[in-house]
Design an enzyme around this catalytic site. Sequence first.
Site, PDB file in Angstrom:
ATOM      1  N   SER A 112      -6.464 129.418   8.740  1.00 51.93           N
ATOM      2  CA  SER A 112      -5.510 128.446   9.258  1.00 51.93           C
ATOM      3  C   SER A 112      -4.670 128.995  10.401  1.00 51.93           C
ATOM      4  O   SER A 112      -5.211 129.293  11.455  1.00 51.93           O
ATOM      5  CB  SER A 112      -4.642 127.913   8.125  1.00 51.93           C
ATOM      6  OG  SER A 112      -4.152 126.647   8.476  1.00 51.93           O
ATOM      7  N   ASP A 129     -10.400 119.038   3.393  1.00 58.04           N
ATOM      8  CA  ASP A 129      -9.243 119.665   4.048  1.00 58.04           C
ATOM      9  C   ASP A 129      -8.371 118.589   4.681  1.00 58.04           C
ATOM     10  O   ASP A 129      -8.791 117.901   5.613  1.00 58.04           O
ATOM     11  CB  ASP A 129      -9.731 120.656   5.104  1.00 58.04           C
ATOM     12  CG  ASP A 129      -8.625 121.579   5.609  1.00 58.04           C
ATOM     13  OD1 ASP A 129      -7.470 121.119   5.721  1.00 58.04           O
ATOM     14  OD2 ASP A 129      -8.916 122.751   5.900  1.00 58.04           O
ATOM     15  N   HIS A 136      -7.594 122.922   1.901  1.00 53.86           N
ATOM     16  CA  HIS A 136      -7.195 123.922   2.880  1.00 53.86           C
ATOM     17  C   HIS A 136      -6.895 125.239   2.179  1.00 53.86           C
ATOM     18  O   HIS A 136      -5.969 125.322   1.364  1.00 53.86           O
ATOM     19  CB  HIS A 136      -5.959 123.425   3.621  1.00 53.86           C
ATOM     20  CG  HIS A 136      -5.668 124.155   4.882  1.00 53.86           C
ATOM     21  ND1 HIS A 136      -6.464 124.066   5.993  1.00 53.86           N
ATOM     22  CD2 HIS A 136      -4.655 124.995   5.214  1.00 53.86           C
ATOM     23  CE1 HIS A 136      -5.948 124.801   6.978  1.00 53.86           C
ATOM     24  NE2 HIS A 136      -4.858 125.381   6.521  1.00 53.86           N
TER      25      HIS A 136
END
Length: 367
Positions: A71, A158, A191
């Site tokens: 991320s 996600d 995520h």
Amino acid sequence: MRSAATFGLLVSIAVGIAATGCQGGGASAPSLRPLTEQSDQRDTSSLLPTGIQRLRTYNIDPQKVFVAGISSGGFFGVQMDVAHSATFKGAAIYAGGVYYCALDNVVTALLDCGGEGLYASTLAESEAYLDQQSSAGTIDNERNLRRQPIYLWSGTADTVVKQAEMNDLDTEYRHYGADVFKYDNNFPAEHGWESPNGELACGTAAEPYMIVCDLGNRPYDSERTWLSAFFGPLRARNDGRLQGQLINFDQTEFGAGATNSMDTNGYAFVPRDCGQNRRCGLVVAFHGCLQTQADIGTKFVTESGIDEWADDNGIIVLYPYAIKSSTVPFNPQGCWDWWGYDDPNYATKSGTQTAIVYKMVERLMSR
């Protein structure tokens, strides 16, 4: 790092953009227990740091230096790979995005690159900027990206970084001739960083954002996938007591501190024989937002699933750390700088955090 319900529309853009670094809403997932629960025999006592030390130098093969990240650490990992493509020979990116995705703009980062799972492509602008900086010499020549092995991960569930953003990254790396040898984009994952050591189910979005996904009747091991591509055939994963040492090292001597939202200390896992005459490889791994030491301790290190492979395969793993900041620079969720909160030149070699981390890499490789 929460989903849309967490921060609403633009109730604090800065807090919202920090969310792009690491998390999203939930989705259903297989009820598979992570490896840390499955094996009562795994002894992690050797991973306990004993005190902050000075980072040492090692005999590192310059052709075996790679970067990985999740991320905000994924976006930052792409920046490191592109800016220092003469040093880094490939990358493993989990839920990140294209180089210079945010265009030095927090609103663009939130609305186009992630945040609340929003997306609008900045691929064309990214490639134009990359070409410009390559020509100007503020980053290494883009030709170095040719044939680089690249691994990509994006979960279908996600809710923070849309899979469309990772599709753009896939397109971008291929545009510059990189070898995207594997793009894992079919798991119903939320995520997070996927690993057999992750403590959360695949579709879960919660701290510490370390997930494990099902591959038939066993956990998937995404680390094995990219480490094998980077380093060739591997010795068996060590699921027992690790023989290497987890070093708690001083980041301040490289310039890290509150003024650039970096922690005073980071970690480096060093296999037992890398301190002797063996020539070892190197992976630099970047955590995401809300994965700082203040948030989850060293769980990004112990649950990433890298060290278990590194231990018997001569791979040093560097774990730099960012911190939260509620003043200037404003970084309330401990993200890496991939939208310019600390330095407008963040995506180039002179970017503050990029330069600090690279000094660590140089120290490790200076022998």
